[in-house]
Design a protein around this motif. Structure first.
Motif, mmCIF file in Angstrom:
data_model
loop_
_atom_site.group_PDB
_atom_site.id
_atom_site.type_symbol
_atom_site.label_atom_id
_atom_site.label_comp_id
_atom_site.label_asym_id
_atom_site.label_seq_id
_atom_site.Cartn_x
_atom_site.Cartn_y
_atom_site.Cartn_z
ATOM 1 N N ASN A 1 123.344 58.748 9.486
ATOM 2 C CA ASN A 1 123.930 57.435 9.222
ATOM 3 C C ASN A 1 123.267 56.387 10.102
ATOM 4 O O ASN A 1 122.990 56.620 11.284
ATOM 5 N N SER B 1 123.480 51.880 10.478
ATOM 6 C CA SER B 1 123.904 50.557 10.034
ATOM 7 C C SER B 1 123.164 49.487 10.822
ATOM 8 O O SER B 1 122.849 49.668 12.001
ATOM 9 N N ARG C 1 123.444 56.451 4.517
ATOM 10 C CA ARG C 1 124.828 56.897 4.359
ATOM 11 C C ARG C 1 124.900 58.413 4.227
ATOM 12 O O ARG C 1 124.606 58.966 3.165
ATOM 13 N N GLN D 1 125.191 49.141 5.845
ATOM 14 C CA GLN D 1 124.925 50.549 6.083
ATOM 15 C C GLN D 1 123.659 50.934 5.325
ATOM 16 O O GLN D 1 123.650 51.072 4.102
#
Length: 255
Positions: free
Chosen positions: A8, A10, A18, A15
């Motif tokens: 992940n 961001s 994912r 984001q």
């Protein structure tokens, strides 16, 4: 070889990656595809150590790369050639390759020696022949054609003797004939060196012709993964990326 788990990332409120989990077996040839903004380059930046994930693991031969610098990732055995070639423009092809090979061999004191060690010379010649650049060894890097500059950039990555080679759009900016010449060299390189090779590519004819496995990203998440034939017939992929023309071509094949 390379196992990415629940990755992940961001940027502000966006984001970019994912919960991405992908596996790349040793010796495999894998394409990463997806629409613009799908997170393909971000994925490469994450696994090569250029940016750090917010969470997840990047296991390379069982060891986690998260937190390592891009230089340390290269030392562990992963190298990358970029969409825009990163060269030594004032050096000849041979000089640039010699600099890269010598640097990898940790002989920095002799980095630009006029008389490099014979082992370095042999390695440089091997790479030039492998890439088809022997005849242009004494040409300034800045004076090469676009395609040859991309080949030289791949050569600089190969000088690091990687186990995994990342290619970010190796045919970007090329005409049809030049694209196929480039991808033929890439495919021969993969066969000759038995590398684990991962490439980002927008030309679906190329993707479906040479890749063993295709991973499709959309909005930073994994949309689909499978063989080229499975991906080209996947309705979610057709709807999200390949489009109606591809769907009509498939229908014509089956008619």
């Amino acid at each position: 070889m390379l196992d990415v788990q629940n990755l992940n990332k961001s940027f502000g409120g966006v984001q970019a990656t994912r919960d991405v989990s992908l596996n790349f077996p040793a010796g495999s040839l894998t394409a990463i595809i997806g629409p613009n903004g799908a997170g393909k380059t971000t994925f490469f930046n994450l696994i090569s150590g250029h940016i750090r994930p917010d969470s997840g693991r990047i296991l390379f031969e069982g060891r986690d790369l998260v937190g390592l610098s891009s230089l340390e990732v290269v030392r562990r055995g992963m190298a990358r050639a970029f969409q825009v070639a990163s060269l030594f423009p004032s050096l000849t092809v041979r000089e640039a390759m010699t600099a890269a090979v010598t640097s990898h061999q940790r002989r920095s004191a002799g980095l630009f020696s006029r008389f490099p060690l014979s082992g370095s010379r042999d390695r440089v010649q091997e790479l030039l022949e492998l890439l088809g650049l022997s005849a242009k060894a004494d040409v300034l890097s800045a004076n090469l054609s676009h395609g040859d500059q991309k080949l030289l950039d791949i050569g600089l990555a190969l000088a690091m003797e990687p186990k995994v080679l990342l290619l970010d759009e190796p045919t970007a900016g090329m005409g049809p004939d030049e694209r196929w010449r480039m991808i033929d060299k890439v495919h021969r390189l993969w066969q000759a060196k038995q590398l684990t090779m991962i490439f980002i590519e927008h030309d679906m004819d190329i993707v479906f012709k040479i890749s063993q496995t295709v991973h499709v990203l959309k909005y930073g998440a994994v949309l689909a993964q499978g063989t080229p034939e499975e991906i080209r017939r996947n309705q979610d992929v057709i709807d999200a990326y390949l489009g109606t023309d591809h769907h009509m071509a498939l229908a014509a094949e089956e008619a």
